[in-house]
Design a protein around this motif. Structure first.
Motif, mmCIF file in Angstrom:
data_model
loop_
_atom_site.group_PDB
_atom_site.id
_atom_site.type_symbol
_atom_site.label_atom_id
_atom_site.label_comp_id
_atom_site.label_asym_id
_atom_site.label_seq_id
_atom_site.Cartn_x
_atom_site.Cartn_y
_atom_site.Cartn_z
ATOM 1 N N PRO A 1 0.803 -1.229 0.000
ATOM 2 C CA PRO A 1 0.000 0.000 0.000
ATOM 3 C C PRO A 1 0.831 1.272 0.000
ATOM 4 O O PRO A 1 0.303 2.355 -0.253
ATOM 5 C CB PRO A 1 -0.814 -0.117 1.295
ATOM 6 N N SER B 1 1.243 -6.464 4.567
ATOM 7 C CA SER B 1 0.329 -6.752 3.458
ATOM 8 C C SER B 1 0.966 -7.708 2.461
ATOM 9 O O SER B 1 0.285 -8.559 1.875
ATOM 10 C CB SER B 1 -0.068 -5.451 2.750
ATOM 11 N N PRO C 1 -3.267 4.951 2.670
ATOM 12 C CA PRO C 1 -2.411 4.127 1.806
ATOM 13 C C PRO C 1 -1.820 4.964 0.673
ATOM 14 O O PRO C 1 -2.513 5.777 0.064
ATOM 15 C CB PRO C 1 -3.381 3.066 1.274
ATOM 16 N N LEU D 1 1.111 3.740 8.438
ATOM 17 C CA LEU D 1 0.071 3.860 7.414
ATOM 18 C C LEU D 1 -0.909 4.967 7.772
ATOM 19 O O LEU D 1 -1.260 5.806 6.940
ATOM 20 C CB LEU D 1 -0.659 2.526 7.263
#
Length: 279
Positions: free
Chosen positions: A19, A44, A143, A194
């Motif tokens: 992201p 992720s 993101p 994030l």
């Protein structure tokens, strides 16, 4: 997170699931590489790709032979064919990145996963915001953008100078070395996550003042800021104080979401007993 270069076959699948765009194919190494400064340890790549554990030499050989016939061989897009991702043992302060970026990890300060706070969604149970008060959620990052704690501190400094009340059960508040000034721990300022949420509370009369303060600081920091305001409805189910302020400032109010299952039973209605009828 690290990529085992002896396993990586440079298929490129991982570059699409990051992201933050922190993974790229190094043309000189012909391997996927992670920009450690931009990586927020969200996992992720590790959690989002299936791990097939194929032999790297076999995969490279097949791809090379097929390329001679101008045939491209790529694995399925949601797969790391050789299980090249290997999580690092994160130490302080880098472990803070994962705490704020991996939605499966609970924060030590609150025990809540994700950003570490339920915000005002459970206010009927927590009672954080009472009548006459406004609760603010100030969210930093998204993101592709992320945020460093140095940017968050800029906002916290301004809020502290305005004498707002920081929510104590909040992971950002727990990282403050001085609550009265909004100063965060020095060793985390360079860490990137994030997203993160700062929560404060003020009397409803100060809503416009706080919004304008956030607008001003937002211009000076390099990230995305999202502002949320929560108030308790009055007896008629409406808000007659804050809503007009928000509308005057250009915010269009719509009721588009109702959370259910997050509260508690406040009124129990006894069902009438039915008479038993014998056959």
């Amino acid at each position: 997170m690290r990529i085992n270069s002896s396993k990586c076959v440079a298929c490129g699948n991982c570059t699409y699931v990051c992201p933050m765009g922190a993974i790229y194919i190094d043309p000189s190494l012909k391997r996927a590489t992670i920009n450690d400064d931009e990586c927020v340890e969200c996992y992720s790549c590790f959690n989002g790709l299936s791990q097939e554990h194929l032999n790297p030499t076999m995969v490279r050989t097949i791809r090379k032979l097929l390329s001679l016939a101008r045939i491209r061989f790529d694995p399925e897009p949601d797969v790391c064919p050789t299980a090249a991702f290997e999580p690092n043992e994160l130490a302080w302060p880098r472990v803070v990145r994962r705490a704020f970026s991996d939605p499966r990890v609970p924060h030590e300060s609150t025990g809540v996963e994700g950003r570490g706070t339920e915000e005002v969604k459970t206010n009927d149970v927590t009672g954080r915001v009472q009548l006459g008060e406004a609760g603010f959620t100030i969210e930093f990052g998204r993101p592709g953008v992320g945020v460093r704690f140095r940017e968050i501190q800029e906002m916290c400094w301004a809020l502290a100078q305005a004498k707002v009340a920081f929510e104590k059960k909040n992971p950002v508040t727990s990282l403050m070395s001085d609550l009265s000034t909004g100063t965060l721990r020095e060793d985390i300022l360079g860490e990137k996550v994030l997203s993160a949420i700062v929560e404060i509370k003020v009397p409803v009369e100060r809503v416009e003042e706080v919004i304008r303060l956030v607008w001003d600081v937002e211009k000076r920091i390099r990230t995305v800021v999202t502002l949320g305001v929560g108030v308790r409805c009055e007896s008629d189910g409406e808000d007659h104080v804050v809503a007009p302020i928000l509308e005057r400032l250009g915010y269009k109010l719509e009721r588009a979401k109702t959370n259910t299952g997050m509260g508690r039973v406040s009124r129990v209605v006894e069902q009438p007993k039915k008479d038993l009828v014998s056959a």
